[in-house]
Write a protein that holds these residues in place. Structure first.
Motif, PDB file in Angstrom:
ATOM      1  N   GLY A  52       0.764  -1.247   0.063  1.00 33.82           N
ATOM      2  CA  GLY A  52       0.045   0.074   0.005  1.00 33.82           C
ATOM      3  C   GLY A  52       0.916   1.216   0.020  1.00 33.82           C
ATOM      4  N   LYS A  53       1.833   1.354   0.911  1.00 31.27           N
ATOM      5  CA  LYS A  53       2.523   2.580   0.809  1.00 31.27           C
ATOM      6  C   LYS A  53       3.592   2.673  -0.245  1.00 31.27           C
ATOM      7  N   THR A  54       4.074   1.504  -0.675  1.00 25.61           N
ATOM      8  CA  THR A  54       4.791   1.565  -2.036  1.00 25.61           C
ATOM      9  C   THR A  54       3.881   1.959  -3.114  1.00 25.61           C
ATOM     10  N   ALA A  55       2.719   1.569  -3.244  1.00 25.09           N
ATOM     11  CA  ALA A  55       1.805   2.017  -4.255  1.00 25.09           C
ATOM     12  C   ALA A  55       1.541   3.390  -4.229  1.00 25.09           C
ATOM     13  N   VAL A  56       1.595   4.062  -2.978  1.00 21.89           N
ATOM     14  CA  VAL A  56       1.518   5.674  -3.070  1.00 21.89           C
ATOM     15  C   VAL A  56       2.650   6.196  -3.872  1.00 21.89           C
ATOM     16  N   LYS A  57       3.864   5.868  -3.861  1.00 24.47           N
ATOM     17  CA  LYS A  57       4.964   6.305  -4.619  1.00 24.47           C
ATOM     18  C   LYS A  57       4.901   5.908  -6.109  1.00 24.47           C
ATOM     19  N   PHE A  58       4.492   4.653  -6.133  1.00 26.46           N
ATOM     20  CA  PHE A  58       3.941   4.185  -7.499  1.00 26.46           C
ATOM     21  C   PHE A  58       3.328   5.081  -8.312  1.00 26.46           C
ATOM     22  N   ARG A  59       2.157   5.523  -7.711  1.00 26.33           N
ATOM     23  CA  ARG A  59       1.079   6.360  -8.404  1.00 26.33           C
ATOM     24  C   ARG A  59       1.926   7.572  -8.824  1.00 26.33           C
ATOM     25  N   GLU A  60       2.567   7.967  -7.963  1.00 30.24           N
ATOM     26  CA  GLU A  60       3.440   9.482  -8.318  1.00 30.24           C
ATOM     27  C   GLU A  60       4.455   9.067  -9.329  1.00 30.24           C
ATOM     28  N   ILE A  61       4.909   7.967  -9.482  1.00 29.15           N
ATOM     29  CA  ILE A  61       6.019   7.867 -10.622  1.00 29.15           C
ATOM     30  C   ILE A  61       5.254   7.615 -12.002  1.00 29.15           C
ATOM     31  N   ALA A  62       4.232   6.631 -11.767  1.00 34.70           N
ATOM     32  CA  ALA A  62       3.383   6.364 -12.840  1.00 34.70           C
ATOM     33  C   ALA A  62       3.001   7.451 -13.745  1.00 34.70           C
ATOM     34  N   ALA A  63       2.568   8.419 -13.013  1.00 36.22           N
ATOM     35  CA  ALA A  63       1.822   9.643 -13.714  1.00 36.22           C
ATOM     36  C   ALA A  63       2.841  10.510 -14.455  1.00 36.22           C
ATOM     37  N   VAL A  64       4.074  10.356 -14.215  1.00 31.30           N
ATOM     38  CA  VAL A  64       5.037  11.142 -15.256  1.00 31.30           C
ATOM     39  C   VAL A  64       5.803  10.105 -15.919  1.00 31.30           C
ATOM     40  N   GLY A  65       5.813   8.865 -15.734  1.00 28.13           N
ATOM     41  CA  GLY A  65       6.837   7.789 -16.352  1.00 28.13           C
ATOM     42  C   GLY A  65       6.828   7.838 -17.622  1.00 28.13           C
ATOM     43  N   GLU A  66       8.056   7.462 -18.303  1.00 31.23           N
ATOM     44  CA  GLU A  66       8.054   7.491 -19.807  1.00 31.23           C
ATOM     45  C   GLU A  66       8.382   5.826 -20.287  1.00 31.23           C
ATOM     46  N   VAL A  67       8.914   5.167 -19.427  1.00 31.02           N
ATOM     47  CA  VAL A  67       8.610   3.747 -19.731  1.00 31.02           C
ATOM     48  C   VAL A  67       7.851   2.779 -19.248  1.00 31.02           C
ATOM     49  N   PRO A  68       7.657   1.576 -19.455  1.00 27.79           N
ATOM     50  CA  PRO A  68       6.665   0.711 -18.685  1.00 27.79           C
ATOM     51  C   PRO A  68       7.311   0.256 -17.474  1.00 27.79           C
ATOM     52  N   ILE A  69       6.328   0.555 -16.607  1.00 24.81           N
ATOM     53  CA  ILE A  69       6.387   0.317 -15.033  1.00 24.81           C
ATOM     54  C   ILE A  69       5.857  -0.997 -14.495  1.00 24.81           C
ATOM     55  N   VAL A  70       6.703  -1.984 -13.747  1.00 27.94           N
ATOM     56  CA  VAL A  70       6.279  -2.847 -13.052  1.00 27.94           C
ATOM     57  C   VAL A  70       5.952  -2.736 -11.845  1.00 27.94           C
ATOM     58  N   PHE A  71       4.760  -3.046 -11.188  1.00 26.29           N
ATOM     59  CA  PHE A  71       4.758  -2.952  -9.746  1.00 26.29           C
ATOM     60  C   PHE A  71       4.825  -4.209  -8.972  1.00 26.29           C
ATOM     61  N   LEU A  72       5.998  -4.488  -8.249  1.00 20.89           N
ATOM     62  CA  LEU A  72       6.026  -5.964  -7.640  1.00 20.89           C
ATOM     63  C   LEU A  72       5.427  -5.882  -6.500  1.00 20.89           C
ATOM     64  N   HIS A  73       4.268  -6.737  -6.638  1.00 22.71           N
ATOM     65  CA  HIS A  73       3.228  -7.239  -5.724  1.00 22.71           C
ATOM     66  C   HIS A  73       3.933  -8.290  -4.749  1.00 22.71           C
ATOM     67  N   THR A  74       4.104  -7.685  -3.571  1.00 24.95           N
ATOM     68  CA  THR A  74       4.984  -8.783  -2.699  1.00 24.95           C
ATOM     69  C   THR A  74       3.984  -9.450  -1.540  1.00 24.95           C
ATOM     70  N   GLY A  75       2.557  -9.354  -1.999  1.00 25.13           N
ATOM     71  CA  GLY A  75       1.408 -10.005  -1.076  1.00 25.13           C
ATOM     72  C   GLY A  75       1.256  -9.173   0.205  1.00 25.13           C
ATOM     73  N   GLY A  76       0.985 -10.051   1.283  1.00 25.74           N
ATOM     74  CA  GLY A  76       0.583  -9.539   2.578  1.00 25.74           C
ATOM     75  C   GLY A  76      -0.865  -9.478   2.516  1.00 25.74           C
ATOM     76  N   LEU A  77      -1.906 -10.140   1.817  1.00 19.96           N
ATOM     77  CA  LEU A  77      -3.386  -9.747   2.092  1.00 19.96           C
ATOM     78  C   LEU A  77      -3.831 -10.410   3.249  1.00 19.96           C
ATOM     79  N   PRO A  78      -3.145 -11.482   4.196  1.00 26.19           N
ATOM     80  CA  PRO A  78      -3.951 -11.497   5.551  1.00 26.19           C
ATOM     81  C   PRO A  78      -3.747 -10.336   6.369  1.00 26.19           C
ATOM     82  N   GLY A  79      -2.740  -9.706   6.403  1.00 23.75           N
ATOM     83  CA  GLY A  79      -2.233  -8.522   7.095  1.00 23.75           C
ATOM     84  C   GLY A  79      -3.345  -7.604   6.813  1.00 23.75           C
ATOM     85  N   PHE A  80      -4.141  -7.292   5.595  1.00 27.20           N
ATOM     86  CA  PHE A  80      -5.181  -6.335   5.339  1.00 27.20           C
ATOM     87  C   PHE A  80      -6.375  -6.424   6.698  1.00 27.20           C
ATOM     88  N   TYR A  81      -6.600  -7.726   7.018  1.00 27.10           N
ATOM     89  CA  TYR A  81      -7.693  -8.012   7.947  1.00 27.10           C
ATOM     90  C   TYR A  81      -7.126  -7.605   9.368  1.00 27.10           C
TER      91      TYR A  81
END
Length: 326
Positions: A284-313
């Protein structure tokens, strides 16, 4: 990169998918976006630690271990995946957990990862501070016990993401993408370090952006470089230069594991555009930065999803307040 000399146990299903995210890319108005789904492995509800544990537990078994001891916060993903791997391999698992995140209530203290720890058969020791954790560790340590570091992050664990880097670069090449930006969460450090080291050893022309979710950027970068050098040494390689790597810390907010409004908003964005659930602590906190980068990026961007779904609960009351029915 030949990793065959290292003992390894099969815990994950590789390669994990590399999914296009066209609706997310359209919402952000930037370049193409892909999501590397290291969250979807079946064992222990999935996640990035399985790649590290393949090497760490491979070595432990070779050493004749019958018990694995490791550490983490109350909602540690590493602890949950270690417990699941130990269940699969018939090893005793001792989790020494410290209540260091300023969160409380039944959801955080009794559900999420921690209930799965118990389901997987781990012995869970919840400690108030470092002194109590040290005492708990001394009680469970013995001659046939192997101790794993927090997050599985040492040179050997880093090799899991050296292997992942080769996997990802191969998948990108198959799509005709030879230059991209990979955005990766950076907590205990080995995931980002392995991705950074692996891409450098491959001579890949892309870049890696490590988003610290816990430590100041300078400290996180120092750990990343140290782990990268340690893993390179295991491979007989010199310490990497890592000139293609950037580390930032501006989305940590008040502290590790503490939600921010920006984090909740980006969880909603990923969910409503791609049906992908992030966790409040790492992705989640990584995606905040990802959103900022992706809005101005010039090359394809890969988001590495490392999991953590159980922690959501563990954060369910906050999630319900924001997204639940009126």
């Amino acid at each position: 990169m030949d990793l065959s000399a290292f003992p390894r146990v099969a815990l994950g299903s590789w390669p994990t998918p590399l999914d296009d995210a066209p609706r997310l890319a359209a919402a952000l108005g930037g370049p193409p976006i892909l999501i590397k789904r290291d969250d979807v492995n079946g064992l222990g509800a999935g996640g990035n630690k399985l790649r590290k544990l393949e090497f760490l537990l491979g070595q432990a078994l070779e050493q004749g271990a019958d018990t694995i001891i490791t550490f983490g916060a109350l909602q540690t993903n590493h602890g949950r995946q270690t417990a699941a791997a130990c269940a699969k391999l018939g090893l005793r698992c001792e989790l020494v957990l410290t209540a260091k995140v300023p969160m409380e209530g039944d959801a955080y203290e009794r559900s999420g990862n921690i209930v799965l720890d118990h389901m997987f058969g781990a012995n869970v020791h919840v400690c108030a501070d470092a002194e109590e954790s040290a005492a708990a560790y001394e009680k469970v340590n013995h001659d046939k016990a192997v101790t794993l570091p927090t997050g599985g992050s040492n040179g050997l664990g880093t090799l899991g993401y050296v292997a992942a880097a080769a996997e990802l670069v191969g998948q990108l090449h198959e799509r005709g993408i030879d230059n991209a930006l990979v955005v990766v969460p950076d907590g205990s450090g080995a995931t980002a370090a392995g991705m950074a080291l692996g891409t450098e050893l491959l001579g890949w022309p892309g870049t890696v952006h490590a988003v610290s979710v816990s430590h100041p950027a300078a400290e996180a970068e120092q750990v990343l470089r140290s782990l990268g050098a340690e893993a390179a040494g295991l491979l007989g390689e010199p310490a990497p230069e890592l000139g293609h790597v950037t580390v930032t810390d501006d989305t940590v907010g008040p502290g590790y594991g503490v939600p921010t409004p920006e984090m909740w908003s980006v969880l909603k964005l990923f969910a409503e555009t791609e049906g992908v659930v992030l966790d409040p602590v790492y992705t989640g906190k990584t995606a905040v930065k990802f959103r900022e980068i992706a809005a101005v990026g010039e090359v394809p961007i890969v988001f590495l999803h490392t999991g953590g779904l159980p922690g959501f609960y563990g954060y369910a009351p906050e999630a319900v307040a924001r997204f639940g029915p009126a």
